[in-house]
Design an enzyme around this catalytic site. Structure first.
Site, mmCIF file in Angstrom:
data_model
loop_
_atom_site.group_PDB
_atom_site.id
_atom_site.type_symbol
_atom_site.label_atom_id
_atom_site.label_comp_id
_atom_site.label_asym_id
_atom_site.label_seq_id
_atom_site.Cartn_x
_atom_site.Cartn_y
_atom_site.Cartn_z
ATOM 1 N N HIS A 140 2.910 40.173 -13.003
ATOM 2 C CA HIS A 140 1.989 40.255 -14.162
ATOM 3 C C HIS A 140 1.155 38.778 -13.921
ATOM 4 O O HIS A 140 1.986 37.935 -13.619
ATOM 5 C CB HIS A 140 2.234 40.975 -15.245
ATOM 6 N N CYS A 141 -0.053 39.078 -14.467
ATOM 7 C CA CYS A 141 -0.665 37.525 -14.726
ATOM 8 C C CYS A 141 -1.506 37.913 -15.980
ATOM 9 O O CYS A 141 -1.118 38.557 -16.873
ATOM 10 C CB CYS A 141 -1.491 37.012 -13.602
ATOM 11 N N LEU A 142 -2.834 37.461 -16.171
ATOM 12 C CA LEU A 142 -3.368 37.800 -17.462
ATOM 13 C C LEU A 142 -3.873 39.562 -17.212
ATOM 14 O O LEU A 142 -3.929 39.999 -18.277
ATOM 15 C CB LEU A 142 -4.422 36.829 -17.582
#
Length: 201
Positions: A140-142
């Site tokens: 994941h990231c943002l």
């Protein structure tokens, strides 16, 4: 022809694959088709997709929702945006204490000049180790669109022998990913390096 021009040509092909491959709306992992929460991510409050066997790309809400991670059976989390500043996700190892989840964090801004390539092999090794243990990995990231997607694409290229275009088409069909231009160039460079390596051997 220079390596730079070869990389530019490959980057164009990767971008063409991205724009020509349609991402289809899918049921949220962990829910059955027809479940209102599974079909409406705003209701569920998370955004996540299984883009390859036992590899999931998601957003900050998915990463921070421990009950959802348990529901899906996530055993490993790779945070491609570790940090507390704008655009980053401040989970760190301590956030998952007591869950049994193994964590890896990469401090990386979603900028075209960011050196994402230096993390390709350590990240690929982390994902591969998780899968070899029978685990499920959330990358994941943002928003789960650029940094996280780039790492999954690099994994598929390094560990599964896919070309950048093959990896992009496969992931893109399962999630509406869109790495920034700099990351696409990094994938193009990786693709050409892997192709040259395979040619030599």
């Amino acid at each position: 022809m220079s390596y730079l021009s070869v990389d530019c040509d490959k980057a164009k092909r990767i971008l063409e694959t991205l724009t020509q491959t349609r991402a289809y709306h899918r049921c949220l992992p962990g829910y059955s088709v027809g479940d209102p929460e599974g079909m409406n991510r705003e209701i569920a409050g998370v955004d996540c997709d299984e883009v390859y066997n036992n590899i999931f790309i998601g957003d900050v809400c998915a990463a921070k929702n421990k009950s959802y991670l348990r529901r899906v059976g996530i055993t490993h989390v790779l945070n491609a945006a570790e940090g507390s500043s704008f655009g980053m996700v401040n989970t760190y190892t301590k956030y998952y204490e007591g869950t049994g989840i193994k964590y890896m964090g990469i401090r990386l801004m979603d900028l075209s000049v960011a050196d994402i390539a230096s993390h390709f092999y350590p990240v690929a090794d982390f994902i591969e180790a998780a899968l070899n243990e029978g685990g499920k990995v959330l990358v994941h990231c943002l928003m789960g669109i650029s940094r996280s997607a780039t790492f999954v694409l690099a994994f598929l290229m390094i560990k599964r022998g896919m070309s950048a275009c093959e990896a992009m088409a496969g992931v893109r069909r399962r999630r509406n990913v869109h790495p920034n231009d700099g990351f696409i160039r990094s994938l193009a460079t990786l693709d050409n390096k892997l192709a040259r390596k395979n040619y030599l051997y």
